[in-house]
Scaffold this active site. Structure first.
Site, PDB file in Angstrom:
ATOM      1  N   CYS A 151       0.697  -1.270   0.000  1.00  0.00           N
ATOM      2  CA  CYS A 151       0.000   0.000   0.000  1.00  0.00           C
ATOM      3  C   CYS A 151       0.728   1.327   0.000  1.00  0.00           C
ATOM      4  O   CYS A 151       1.885   1.398  -0.342  1.00  0.00           O
ATOM      5  CB  CYS A 151      -1.004  -0.004   1.107  1.00  0.00           C
ATOM      6  SG  CYS A 151      -1.590  -1.613   1.560  1.00  0.00           S
TER       7      CYS A 151
ATOM      8  N   GLY B  93      -4.000   2.009  -2.908  1.00  0.00           N
ATOM      9  CA  GLY B  93      -4.852   1.153  -2.100  1.00  0.00           C
ATOM     10  C   GLY B  93      -6.222   1.761  -1.926  1.00  0.00           C
ATOM     11  O   GLY B  93      -6.329   2.918  -1.528  1.00  0.00           O
TER      12      GLY B  93
ATOM     13  N   ASN C 257       4.419  -0.668   4.184  1.00  0.00           N
ATOM     14  CA  ASN C 257       4.263  -1.101   2.799  1.00  0.00           C
ATOM     15  C   ASN C 257       5.385  -2.077   2.483  1.00  0.00           C
ATOM     16  O   ASN C 257       6.557  -1.722   2.591  1.00  0.00           O
ATOM     17  CB  ASN C 257       4.333   0.137   1.882  1.00  0.00           C
ATOM     18  CG  ASN C 257       4.319  -0.190   0.398  1.00  0.00           C
ATOM     19  OD1 ASN C 257       4.881   0.543  -0.400  1.00  0.00           O
ATOM     20  ND2 ASN C 257       3.684  -1.271   0.014  1.00  0.00           N
ATOM     21  N   GLY C 258       5.032  -3.315   2.104  1.00  0.00           N
ATOM     22  CA  GLY C 258       6.057  -4.307   1.763  1.00  0.00           C
ATOM     23  C   GLY C 258       5.695  -5.675   2.299  1.00  0.00           C
ATOM     24  O   GLY C 258       4.633  -5.866   2.894  1.00  0.00           O
TER      25      GLY C 258
ATOM     26  N   CYS D 237      11.804  -1.676  -7.044  1.00  0.00           N
ATOM     27  CA  CYS D 237      10.772  -2.460  -7.746  1.00  0.00           C
ATOM     28  C   CYS D 237      10.468  -1.838  -9.109  1.00  0.00           C
ATOM     29  O   CYS D 237       9.925  -0.744  -9.192  1.00  0.00           O
ATOM     30  CB  CYS D 237       9.508  -2.495  -6.894  1.00  0.00           C
ATOM     31  SG  CYS D 237       8.071  -3.136  -7.757  1.00  0.00           S
TER      32      CYS D 237
ATOM     33  N   TYR E  49       3.566  -0.078 -13.504  1.00  0.00           N
ATOM     34  CA  TYR E  49       2.126   0.008 -13.202  1.00  0.00           C
ATOM     35  C   TYR E  49       1.771   0.792 -11.944  1.00  0.00           C
ATOM     36  O   TYR E  49       0.831   1.576 -11.945  1.00  0.00           O
ATOM     37  CB  TYR E  49       1.557  -1.416 -13.068  1.00  0.00           C
ATOM     38  CG  TYR E  49       0.147  -1.456 -12.518  1.00  0.00           C
ATOM     39  CD1 TYR E  49      -0.944  -1.168 -13.328  1.00  0.00           C
ATOM     40  CD2 TYR E  49      -0.096  -1.757 -11.174  1.00  0.00           C
ATOM     41  CE1 TYR E  49      -2.238  -1.182 -12.820  1.00  0.00           C
ATOM     42  CE2 TYR E  49      -1.389  -1.772 -10.664  1.00  0.00           C
ATOM     43  CZ  TYR E  49      -2.454  -1.494 -11.484  1.00  0.00           C
ATOM     44  OH  TYR E  49      -3.719  -1.485 -10.986  1.00  0.00           O
TER      45      TYR E  49
ATOM     46  N   SER F 224      -3.525   3.342 -16.901  1.00  0.00           N
ATOM     47  CA  SER F 224      -2.123   2.951 -16.732  1.00  0.00           C
ATOM     48  C   SER F 224      -1.369   2.839 -18.054  1.00  0.00           C
ATOM     49  O   SER F 224      -0.157   3.017 -18.096  1.00  0.00           O
ATOM     50  CB  SER F 224      -2.023   1.648 -15.938  1.00  0.00           C
ATOM     51  OG  SER F 224      -2.820   0.658 -16.547  1.00  0.00           O
TER      52      SER F 224
ATOM     53  N   ASP G  69      -1.211  -1.860 -23.188  1.00  0.00           N
ATOM     54  CA  ASP G  69      -1.448  -2.007 -21.743  1.00  0.00           C
ATOM     55  C   ASP G  69      -0.105  -2.310 -21.084  1.00  0.00           C
ATOM     56  O   ASP G  69       0.879  -2.624 -21.766  1.00  0.00           O
ATOM     57  CB  ASP G  69      -2.471  -3.113 -21.465  1.00  0.00           C
ATOM     58  CG  ASP G  69      -3.151  -2.946 -20.110  1.00  0.00           C
ATOM     59  OD1 ASP G  69      -2.766  -2.026 -19.350  1.00  0.00           O
ATOM     60  OD2 ASP G  69      -4.063  -3.730 -19.803  1.00  0.00           O
ATOM     61  N   ASP G  70      -0.078  -2.209 -19.748  1.00  0.00           N
ATOM     62  CA  ASP G  70       1.203  -2.400 -19.064  1.00  0.00           C
ATOM     63  C   ASP G  70       1.464  -3.835 -18.686  1.00  0.00           C
ATOM     64  O   ASP G  70       2.612  -4.229 -18.497  1.00  0.00           O
ATOM     65  CB  ASP G  70       1.260  -1.526 -17.816  1.00  0.00           C
ATOM     66  CG  ASP G  70       0.091  -1.805 -16.918  1.00  0.00           C
ATOM     67  OD1 ASP G  70       0.153  -2.763 -16.142  1.00  0.00           O
ATOM     68  OD2 ASP G  70      -0.928  -1.079 -17.030  1.00  0.00           O
TER      69      ASP G  70
ATOM     70  N   CYS H  31       5.203 -11.898  -6.821  1.00  0.00           N
ATOM     71  CA  CYS H  31       6.037 -10.964  -6.058  1.00  0.00           C
ATOM     72  C   CYS H  31       5.951 -11.319  -4.586  1.00  0.00           C
ATOM     73  O   CYS H  31       4.867 -11.544  -4.065  1.00  0.00           O
ATOM     74  CB  CYS H  31       5.547  -9.534  -6.268  1.00  0.00           C
ATOM     75  SG  CYS H  31       6.498  -8.341  -5.304  1.00  0.00           S
TER      76      CYS H  31
ATOM     77  N   CYS I 122      14.695  -4.600  -8.963  1.00  0.00           N
ATOM     78  CA  CYS I 122      14.152  -5.947  -8.834  1.00  0.00           C
ATOM     79  C   CYS I 122      13.150  -6.129  -9.961  1.00  0.00           C
ATOM     80  O   CYS I 122      12.201  -5.355 -10.071  1.00  0.00           O
ATOM     81  CB  CYS I 122      13.463  -6.141  -7.488  1.00  0.00           C
ATOM     82  SG  CYS I 122      12.586  -7.723  -7.391  1.00  0.00           S
TER      83      CYS I 122
ATOM     84  N   CYS J  47       9.376 -10.422 -10.955  1.00  0.00           N
ATOM     85  CA  CYS J  47       8.081 -10.800 -11.537  1.00  0.00           C
ATOM     86  C   CYS J  47       8.227 -11.164 -13.008  1.00  0.00           C
ATOM     87  O   CYS J  47       7.434 -11.929 -13.552  1.00  0.00           O
ATOM     88  CB  CYS J  47       7.045  -9.693 -11.330  1.00  0.00           C
ATOM     89  SG  CYS J  47       7.586  -8.045 -11.824  1.00  0.00           S
TER      90      CYS J  47
HETATM   91  P1  AMP Z   1      -5.718  -9.331 -15.894  1.00  0.00           P
HETATM   92  O1  AMP Z   1      -7.116  -9.165 -16.330  1.00  0.00           O
HETATM   93  O2  AMP Z   1      -5.650 -10.215 -14.668  1.00  0.00           O
HETATM   94  O3  AMP Z   1      -4.801  -9.819 -16.982  1.00  0.00           O
HETATM   95  O4  AMP Z   1      -5.210  -7.930 -15.389  1.00  0.00           O
HETATM   96  C1  AMP Z   1      -4.450  -7.076 -16.202  1.00  0.00           C
HETATM   97  C2  AMP Z   1      -4.668  -5.664 -15.779  1.00  0.00           C
HETATM   98  O5  AMP Z   1      -4.417  -5.504 -14.384  1.00  0.00           O
HETATM   99  C3  AMP Z   1      -3.757  -4.686 -16.513  1.00  0.00           C
HETATM  100  O6  AMP Z   1      -4.580  -3.745 -17.163  1.00  0.00           O
HETATM  101  C4  AMP Z   1      -2.904  -4.036 -15.452  1.00  0.00           C
HETATM  102  O7  AMP Z   1      -2.879  -2.623 -15.602  1.00  0.00           O
HETATM  103  C5  AMP Z   1      -3.558  -4.392 -14.142  1.00  0.00           C
HETATM  104  N1  AMP Z   1      -2.600  -4.847 -13.127  1.00  0.00           N
HETATM  105  C6  AMP Z   1      -1.377  -5.336 -13.296  1.00  0.00           C
HETATM  106  N2  AMP Z   1      -0.812  -5.673 -12.118  1.00  0.00           N
HETATM  107  C7  AMP Z   1      -1.712  -5.384 -11.172  1.00  0.00           C
HETATM  108  C8  AMP Z   1      -1.719  -5.486  -9.746  1.00  0.00           C
HETATM  109  N3  AMP Z   1      -0.686  -5.969  -9.058  1.00  0.00           N
HETATM  110  N4  AMP Z   1      -2.839  -5.081  -9.097  1.00  0.00           N
HETATM  111  C9  AMP Z   1      -3.902  -4.628  -9.777  1.00  0.00           C
HETATM  112  N5  AMP Z   1      -3.950  -4.505 -11.112  1.00  0.00           N
HETATM  113  C10 AMP Z   1      -2.873  -4.873 -11.814  1.00  0.00           C
END
Ligand code: AMP
Length: 490
Positions: free
Chosen positions: A16, A42, A116-117, A251, A257, A298, A360-361, A397, A448, A451
Site C-alpha cells: 500500500c 490502495g 508497505n512491503g 521495484c 504500473y 495505466s 497495456d502495461d 512478487c 528488482c 516478476c
Molecule cells: P488481468 O485481467 O488479470 O490480466 O489484469 C491485467 C490488468 O491488471 C492490466 O490492465 C494491469 O494494468 C492491471 N494490473 C497489473 N498488475 C496489477 C496489480 N498488481 N494489481 C492490480 N492490477 C494490476
C-alpha cells in the site's frame, strides 16, 4: 500513556501507500491529503493515527479516503504528528482489522505502524515468536514487526525498531509513531519507494510517492535512502544508517504500473519512464496499423511513447469511467463482460474500420486483455494488435505487490501464440527485459524485476512456506472476490 479510538477496530496489513507528517499543526489533515494523493496505492481501507503529544488518536475505515474521513473526524485527530495508510485493494479479507495504521500498547507506551512491503522470512519469525508465547490475530507481516519491537529489551523505540527491522528480510517502507516521535525506514534493498519532503514553514513529511508532497505543498528533499532510518524527535530529524549496505533493488513494477505518473519515484519521473518504455516497445514490435490506443489510465504514457516513436496517431479509443466505486450491483446474466464495461467503453467512431494497436502495461490473468480486444472488435476495428509495455508477468512478487500464484499467471500457462489466441488479438508482443531498461541513460541503481525474470534478490523461503503464503492469500481472495469488480484492480 494510552490510546483512544475515534472508531474502533484493530488490524494490519502490509501493502500500500504510507504517509507521515511531523511537526505541523493539523498534521492529520495533511496526512489525509497525502493519503488522498496516494489513493491509487490502495482503495480497500484507510487510516490515520495522530499524536497530541500525550496519546495516540486513531481512525480507520473501509473504502476510499474520502469515504473514511470527514471534517469532524479529522478535527478529532489532534496533534502535530500523524501517520496514515491506504490499504491495497486485492489482497486480504475486506475487514476493518486488516486496515492500518495498526495501534498497540506495549511496555514503552503506545505505538502505531504504517507499513508497505512483505517479509520473506515471516514464517521463521512467526514460529519463533509463537514458541515464545506470542499470540497473533492475523497472518500479515506488520504484526510480526510489532511483536519484535515489543519483545526487544532496549529502552527506546528507536533502538527497538532498528533491532526489529534488522531481523526481517525483504521489503519495507515503514513509519512508526509514538506519543512523541516518528520513525521512517526503508529496507536496505530499497524495494518499495519512500520520499522525504519539508514544509517551507517547518516540519517534515515522508510518503510513498512525491504526488503526496505536491498536494500538501511540501518541498521534495530526496528519497529516503535504502537502509536509512529517519528519526523525528524534539523538533529535529536525524538520519541513521544502522544496517549493512547491500545492492539496491528498486521495484521495476512501480514504474510499469503501480506508481502515479506525476510522481518522482526512485529519483525519476514515472511518466517519462513509461513513455520511454512505450518508445522502446515500438522499436521492438512495430506493426502496420492506423492508430495507437491506450488502456486507460495505466497504459496512457506508454501509448504516448509508442505513438511518438511509430509516428502513428494516439487516440483515446477507450474511455474510462473515473467514478466507479468498489461495489456495484452486477446483473447475474444479460450483460456480457460486465466488469470491464463498467470501467471502460469503446469509442466506435474512433476505432471503426481501423487497425488498432492497443497498449497495456501487463497481462496478469488475461481477462482484461481478452475483454478489451472483444470490446474494440465490437466497436468495428479491422485489426487489434496488443502490445504490452513490460515483459510477461510470470512470477509472483514476495516483496509487496499483490500478484496471483504462478499457476494463475496466464503467461506461465501458454506460449505467446496461445496467449494471442486466448485474448483474441491479431498479434501480441511484449517489451523485452533489456528493453525495459531503455529508460536508463546511464547505469543507475539496481532494480528488482523478479516478476518478469524470476531472479529474486532476497531468497524466498522454502517451497512449502511459499505454498502456505499463497494458499492463505488464495483463500482470502476467494472470500473477497464477490466484492471486487473484475479486471483492473488498481
Ligand atoms: P488481468 O485481467 O488479470 O490480466 O489484469 C491485467 C490488468 O491488471 C492490466 O490492465 C494491469 O494494468 C492491471 N494490473 C497489473 N498488475 C496489477 C496489480 N498488481 N494489481 C492490480 N492490477 C494490476
Amino acid at each position: 500513556m494510552h490510546t483512544k479510538g475515534v472508531s474502533d477496530g484493530g488490524g494490519f496489513h502490509e501493502e500500500c501507500g504510507v504517509v507521515g507528517v511531523y511537526g505541523r499543526p493539523e498534521a492529520a489533515n495533511l496526512a489525509y491529503l497525502g493519503l488522498y494523493a496516494l489513493q491509487h496505492r490502495g482503495q480497500e481501507g484507510a487510516g490515520i493515527v495522530s499524536s497530541d503529544g500525550d496519546a495516540l488518536i486513531n481512525h480507520r475505515g473501509l473504502g476510499l479516503v474520502a469515504d473514511v474521513f470527514d471534517g469532524e473526524i479529522i478535527r478529532r485527530l489532534d496533534g502535530e504528528m500523524a501517520i496514515g495508510h491506504n490499504r491495497y485493494s486485492t489482497a486480504g479479507a475486506t475487514l476493518l482489522r486488516n486496515t492500518q495504521p495498526f495501534v498497540v500498547e506495549y511496555s514503552l507506551g503506545s505505538l502505531a505502524v504504517s507499513h508497505n512491503g512483505n517479509f520473506v522470512n515471516i514464517h521463521e519469525l512467526r514460529s519463533r515468536l509463537v514458541k515464545r508465547g506470542a499470540i497473533f490475530q492475523s497472518n500479515v507481516d506488520t504484526e510480526v514487526l510489532i511483536h519484535l519491537i515489543a519483545g526487544a529489551q532496549h529502552p527506546t523505540l528507536l533502538a527497538r525498531s532498528i533491532e526489529a527491522l534488522a531481523e526481517v528480510e525483504g521489503a519495507y517502507s515503514v513509519i512508526f509513531l509514538s506519543e512523541n516521535e516518528m520513525i521512517a525506514a526503508r529496507d536496505p534493498h530499497g524495494f518499495r519507494p519512500m520520499v522525504l519532503g519539508a514544509f517551507p514553514a517547518g516540519g517534515w513529511v515522508v510518503a510513498s510517492e512525491t504526488c503526496a508532497l505536491d498536494l500538501v505543498e511540501a518541498d521534495y528533499v530526496r528519497e529516503v535512502e535504502p537502509g536509512e532510518v529517519l528519526h523525528f524527535i524534539d523538533g529535529e530529524m536525524h538520519s541513521l544508517r544502522p544496517f549493512s549496505p547491500t545492492a539496491h533493488h528498486a521495484c521495476i513494477f512501480e514504474y510499469v504500473y503501480f506508481s502515479r505518473p506525476d510522481s518522482s519515484v526512485f529519483g525519476r519521473n514515472v511518466y517519462e519512464v513509461r513513455k520511454a518504455m512505450g518508445r522502446q516497445l515500438a522499436r521492438e514490435s512495430m506493426v502496420d496499423a492506423d492508430i495507437v490506443v491506450p488502456v486507460p489510465d495505466s497504459g496512457v504514457p506508454a501509448a504516448l511513447g509508442f505513438a511518438e516513436q511509430s509516428k502513428l496517431p494516439f487516440e483515446m479509443g477507450l474511455i474510462r469511467n473515473h467514478y466507479v466505486g468498489r461495489t456495484f450491483i452486477e446483473p447475474t446474466e444479460s450483460i456480457r463482460h460486465f466488469g470491464v464495461k463498467v470501467k471502460l467503453n469503446v469509442q466506435r467512431d474512433v476505432v471503426a474500420g481501423k487497425r488498432v494497436i492497443v497498449i497495456d502495461d501487463s497481462i496478469v490473468r488475461g481477462t482484461t486483455s481478452q475483454k478489451i480486444v472483444r470490446m474494440i472488435r465490437g466497436g468495428g476495428a479491422a485489426e487489434v494488435h496488443v502490445r504490452i509495455s513490460a515483459p510477461p508477468t510470470v512470477n509472483p512478487c514476495y516483496y509487496g505487490v499483490d500478484t496471483p500464484t504462478k499457476g494463475e499467471l496466464v503467461a506461465n500457462n501458454m506460449d505467446l501464440a496461445e496467449l494471442r489466441e486466448y485474448i483474441g488479438a491479431d498479434s501480441l508482443a511484449y517489451l523485452s527485459r533489456e528493453g525495459l531498461y531503455a529508460f536508463l541513460d546511464k547505469p543507475g541503481p539496481g532494480f528488482c524485476d523478479a516478476c518478469f525474470s524470476g531472479e529474486y534478490p532476497v531468497a524466498v523461503r522454502s517451497d512449502q512456506e511459499q505454498r502456505q503464503m499463497k494458499l492463505f492469500s488464495a483463500l482470502e481472495r476467494a472470500v473477497t472476490s464477490r466484492f471486487r469488480a473484475s479486471g483492473t484492480g488498481g
